[in-house]
Design an enzyme around this catalytic site. Structure first.
Site, PDB file in Angstrom:
ATOM      1  N   ARG A   1      45.860  40.525  39.048  1.00 48.62           N
ATOM      2  CA  ARG A   1      46.867  41.595  39.097  1.00 48.62           C
ATOM      3  C   ARG A   1      46.472  42.758  39.983  1.00 48.62           C
ATOM      4  NH1 ARG A   1      47.695  39.126  34.676  1.00 48.62           N
ATOM      5  NH2 ARG A   1      45.460  39.157  34.681  1.00 48.62           N
ATOM      6  N   THR A   2      45.255  43.255  39.774  1.00 50.12           N
ATOM      7  CA  THR A   2      44.879  44.489  40.476  1.00 50.12           C
ATOM      8  C   THR A   2      44.891  44.236  41.975  1.00 50.12           C
ATOM      9  OG1 THR A   2      43.539  45.126  38.591  1.00 50.12           O
ATOM     10  CG2 THR A   2      43.116  46.284  40.658  1.00 50.12           C
TER      11      THR A   2
ATOM     12  N   LYS B   1      23.638  39.160  50.368  1.00 49.42           N
ATOM     13  CA  LYS B   1      22.445  39.070  51.228  1.00 49.42           C
ATOM     14  C   LYS B   1      21.511  40.253  51.003  1.00 49.42           C
ATOM     15  CE  LYS B   1      25.009  37.038  55.109  1.00 49.42           C
ATOM     16  NZ  LYS B   1      25.504  37.407  56.465  1.00 49.42           N
TER      17      LYS B   1
ATOM     18  N   ARG C   1      36.588  46.635  43.888  1.00 46.93           N
ATOM     19  CA  ARG C   1      36.141  46.268  42.527  1.00 46.93           C
ATOM     20  C   ARG C   1      34.737  45.696  42.653  1.00 46.93           C
ATOM     21  NH1 ARG C   1      39.541  43.008  38.115  1.00 46.93           N
ATOM     22  NH2 ARG C   1      40.491  45.076  38.071  1.00 46.93           N
TER      23      ARG C   1
ATOM     24  N   HIS D   1      38.465  52.338  35.545  1.00 44.46           N
ATOM     25  CA  HIS D   1      39.505  51.589  36.252  1.00 44.46           C
ATOM     26  C   HIS D   1      40.714  52.541  36.357  1.00 44.46           C
ATOM     27  CE1 HIS D   1      41.975  48.502  37.747  1.00 44.46           C
ATOM     28  NE2 HIS D   1      41.868  47.588  36.802  1.00 44.46           N
TER      29      HIS D   1
HETATM   30  C1  NCD Z   1      41.424  44.707  33.307  1.00 47.57           C
HETATM   31  C2  NCD Z   1      40.146  44.949  34.069  1.00 47.57           C
HETATM   32  O1  NCD Z   1      39.893  44.310  35.083  1.00 47.57           O
HETATM   33  O2  NCD Z   1      39.406  45.816  33.614  1.00 47.57           O
HETATM   34  N1  NCD Z   1      42.315  43.891  34.016  1.00 47.57           N
HETATM   35  C3  NCD Z   1      43.121  44.435  34.970  1.00 47.57           C
HETATM   36  O3  NCD Z   1      42.685  45.111  35.865  1.00 47.57           O
HETATM   37  N2  NCD Z   1      44.433  44.239  34.829  1.00 47.57           N
HETATM   38  C4  NCD Z   1      41.211  44.252  31.921  1.00 47.57           C
HETATM   39  C5  NCD Z   1      40.395  43.029  31.699  1.00 47.57           C
HETATM   40  O4  NCD Z   1      39.914  42.375  32.616  1.00 47.57           O
HETATM   41  O5  NCD Z   1      40.261  42.683  30.527  1.00 47.57           O
END
Ligand code: NCD
Length: 305
Positions: free
Chosen positions: A57-58, A86, A107, A135
């Site tokens: 999703r993100t 590396k 991320r 997040h």
């Molecule tokens: C969340 C995350 O990555 O922290 N997911 C997301 O970004 N929609 C929650 C999760 O992974 O449980």
């Protein structure tokens, strides 16, 4: 009004004015999306999407947001295929990428990695999740969803359920909701996965009422039930995960006569029975959809400077 920050690594950076500005820009972006016509205000701009930890999703909603605004996207994903594997430092990777792209979303599994990246980035940097840390864009889309679903944020009773220790979205959302008035938090978790001290000390400092409990029943009378996944990847001991994974499972019958809005950052792995999906309370798929206008808003606002 421009945002009060250039890089977004934590929801603690936001003022109430920042949060309200993102909400109203996200609503404007929803209107852009509803027109269904191409929009090219980000024409010629590039988003670098660096995902060194799994994401669906993100990552896809960041990419969709940039593409919907007429911009372009370059991506790097999978830790083992990157220079970080590396041995390259995050700082070197970001110094380089920020010479290619106009804005970066990253991320990374390490808590604190976002701050390292932001400290060297030559272009706006967005934390898309730093291990068990924060997040912030998820919290903003959660806030946007709460405002849309409930018509207000002030005065709500919010229950957060599940892995409150490693669940970074819970940390970011609490800090963000702390900007609003008269909220009450209930944290439901097994004692091993309690909400961390960094969050409870924030609540105490701001005099925001909260309670902690291990029983699920405490959640059902809230206005918002924010369910979370037990974060398997953060457990050192696999048997500990197995023991805790299905500790709270929400079923439709538990919501009978309740007007709680059910949220979940997703993915769900058993915490919400599919029998909840058909209820009007189930807002988690609308929540996921809200990721696109929220990220469109943020990209545009950060690039306006
Ligand atoms: C969340 C995350 O990555 O922290 N997911 C997301 O970004 N929609 C929650 C999760 O992974 O449980």
């Amino acid at each position: 009004m421009p945002l009060s920050f250039r890089h977004l690594t934590s929801t603690k950076q936001l003022s109430r004015a920042d949060a309200d500005a993102v909400l109203s820009r996200a609503a404007a972006m929803d209107k852009v999306l509803a027109k269904g016509k191409p929009d090219d205000r980000m024409h010629g701009k590039i988003l670098a999407a660096l995902f060194y930890e799994p994401s669906t999703r993100t990552r896809l909603s960041f990419e969709t947001a940039m593409l919907r605004l007429g911009g372009q996207v370059i991506t790097a994903d999978g830790f083992q295929f990157s220079s970080l594997y590396k041995g390259e430092t995050i700082e070197d990777t970001i110094t380089m990428v920020s010479q290619y792209a106009d804005i970066i979303a990253m991320r990374h599994p390490e808590q604190g990695s976002a701050d390292k990246a932001a400290s060297v980035s030559l272009v706006p940097f967005i934390n898309a999740g730093d291990g068990p840390g924060q997040h912030p864009t998820q919290a903003l889309l959660d806030l946007y969803t709460i405002a849309k679903e409930r018509g207000k944020v002030d005065g709500l009773r919010v229950a957060m359920v599940g892995d409150l220790k490693f669940g970074r979205t819970v940390h970011s959302l609490t800090f963000l909701l702390g900007l609003y008035k008269d909220l009450h938090f209930t944290y439901v978790s097994p004692k091993e996965l309690k909400i961390p001290e960094k969050v409870t000390s924030f609540l105490k400092e701001k005099d925001i009422p909260f309670e902690e409990m291990t029983t699920f029943d405490g959640a059902f009378d809230a206005d918002i039930i924010y369910m979370t996944r037990i974060q398997k990847e953060r457990f050192a001991d696999a048997s500990e995960y197995e023991r805790l994974k299905h500790v709270y499972v929400l079923h439709a019958d538990q919501l009978k006569g309740k007007n709680a809005t059910v949220l979940h950052p997703l993915p769900r792995v058993g915490e919400i029975d599919p029998d909840v999906d058909a209820l009007p309370n189930a807002a988690y798929f609308r929540q996921a959809k809200n990721g696109v206008p929220t990220r469109m808003a943020l990209i545009e606002m950060l690039l306006e400077g």
